[in-house]
Design a protein around this motif. Structure first.
Motif, mmCIF file in Angstrom:
data_model
loop_
_atom_site.group_PDB
_atom_site.id
_atom_site.type_symbol
_atom_site.label_atom_id
_atom_site.label_comp_id
_atom_site.label_asym_id
_atom_site.label_seq_id
_atom_site.Cartn_x
_atom_site.Cartn_y
_atom_site.Cartn_z
ATOM 1 N N ARG A 1 4.074 6.251 -2.191
ATOM 2 C CA ARG A 1 2.865 6.877 -2.738
ATOM 3 C C ARG A 1 1.622 6.643 -1.877
ATOM 4 N NH1 ARG A 1 4.330 8.911 -7.385
ATOM 5 N NH2 ARG A 1 5.868 7.906 -8.695
ATOM 6 N N GLY A 2 1.692 5.759 -0.925
ATOM 7 C CA GLY A 2 0.533 5.460 -0.081
ATOM 8 C C GLY A 2 0.809 5.808 1.370
ATOM 9 N N ARG B 1 0.829 -1.209 0.000
ATOM 10 C CA ARG B 1 0.000 0.000 0.000
ATOM 11 C C ARG B 1 0.863 1.259 0.000
ATOM 12 N NH1 ARG B 1 -3.051 -3.101 3.463
ATOM 13 N NH2 ARG B 1 -2.186 -2.133 5.326
ATOM 14 N N ALA B 2 1.928 1.253 0.780
ATOM 15 C CA ALA B 2 2.785 2.434 0.891
ATOM 16 C C ALA B 2 3.676 2.604 -0.337
ATOM 17 C CB ALA B 2 3.642 2.352 2.150
ATOM 18 N N PHE B 3 4.133 1.507 -0.902
ATOM 19 C CA PHE B 3 5.055 1.525 -2.051
ATOM 20 C C PHE B 3 4.480 0.631 -3.147
ATOM 21 C CE2 PHE B 3 7.501 2.483 1.710
ATOM 22 C CZ PHE B 3 8.326 3.509 1.315
ATOM 23 N N PRO B 4 3.480 1.113 -3.877
ATOM 24 C CA PRO B 4 2.805 0.247 -4.861
ATOM 25 C C PRO B 4 3.708 -0.245 -5.987
ATOM 26 C CG PRO B 4 1.985 2.510 -4.978
ATOM 27 C CD PRO B 4 2.887 2.440 -3.796
ATOM 28 N N ASP B 5 4.832 0.416 -6.204
ATOM 29 C CA ASP B 5 5.753 -0.010 -7.265
ATOM 30 C C ASP B 5 6.972 -0.754 -6.709
ATOM 31 O OD1 ASP B 5 6.911 2.171 -5.984
ATOM 32 O OD2 ASP B 5 7.711 3.046 -7.823
ATOM 33 N N LEU C 1 1.958 8.632 8.893
ATOM 34 C CA LEU C 1 2.913 9.110 7.898
ATOM 35 C C LEU C 1 2.242 9.192 6.528
ATOM 36 C CD1 LEU C 1 5.794 9.931 7.086
ATOM 37 C CD2 LEU C 1 6.275 7.502 6.745
ATOM 38 N N PRO C 2 1.869 10.401 6.106
ATOM 39 C CA PRO C 2 1.291 10.535 4.769
ATOM 40 C C PRO C 2 2.346 10.263 3.692
ATOM 41 C CG PRO C 2 1.569 12.689 5.789
ATOM 42 C CD PRO C 2 1.946 11.663 6.821
ATOM 43 N N ALA C 3 1.892 9.940 2.509
ATOM 44 C CA ALA C 3 2.800 9.651 1.396
ATOM 45 C C ALA C 3 3.712 10.835 1.139
ATOM 46 C CB ALA C 3 1.993 9.322 0.151
ATOM 47 N N THR C 4 5.008 10.556 0.985
ATOM 48 C CA THR C 4 5.995 11.613 0.719
ATOM 49 C C THR C 4 6.267 11.770 -0.773
ATOM 50 O OG1 THR C 4 7.857 10.082 0.883
ATOM 51 C CG2 THR C 4 7.145 11.188 2.933
ATOM 52 N N LYS C 5 5.866 10.809 -1.574
ATOM 53 C CA LYS C 5 6.114 10.787 -3.024
ATOM 54 C C LYS C 5 7.609 10.684 -3.352
ATOM 55 C CE LYS C 5 1.688 11.758 -3.926
ATOM 56 N NZ LYS C 5 0.961 11.359 -2.767
#
Length: 158
Positions: A88-89, A57-61, A94-98
């Motif tokens: 991205r998630g 969920r946090a790192f979909p790639d 901790l919101p997504a930092t992109k």
């Protein structure tokens, strides 16, 4: 070693493949798993899959790749890996930092007595460096790091 390589390839594929059931294919029913971000040791393939689902969920790639020779004595295996992805998630608190993150880790594994499945797995990696890449902590050697160390009570380094 080819059987152990295939087993570790399946374990890495389970992390990157987003298939919860894949952990049951390469881990014992009472597998014990630890890494630096686990609040406690995880027990069983379902708990490992829950942990992996948070990563997905946090790192979909997310990608998990072998980075070097695996060392095996028949019962214990050390396997260097590279984990890469973009945050991205959201995670809890901790919101997504992109931001992109690359973490080099070593999996230290103990095989079950028949030497067919993973029984104990510990992942070792630099969680501080991962936090720096996410923009959560200051880089080493910066004024921000010195301020953080002072705040934590370590004083200034010469």
């Amino acid at each position: 070693m080819s059987g152990v390589n295939a087993l570790l390839d399946r374990f890495q594929a389970a992390w990157a493949g987003r298939h919860r059931a894949a952990f049951a294919d390469c881990c014992t029913g009472d597998v014990h798993y630890e890494d630096p971000v686990c609040a406690r040791p995880l027990e069983g393939p379902d708990e490992v899959a829950d942990h992996a689902a948070r990563l997905w969920r946090a790192f979909p790639d997310v990608r998990v790749e072998r980075t070097g020779a695996r060392l095996d004595d028949g019962r214990y295996v050390a396997a260097p890996i590279r984990v890469a992805g973009t945050h991205r998630g959201d995670l809890p608190r901790l919101p997504a930092t992109k931001r992109a993150v690359v973490v080099y880790a070593v999996l230290y594994c103990e095989l079950d007595p028949p030497r067919e499945l993973l029984w104990r797995v510990r992942a070792f990696y630099d969680v501080y460096d991962a936090a720096v890449q996410l923009g959560l902590l200051p880089r080493h050697g910066t004024l921000g790091e010195r301020a953080l160390l002072m705040w934590r009570g370590f004083g200034l380094r010469s």
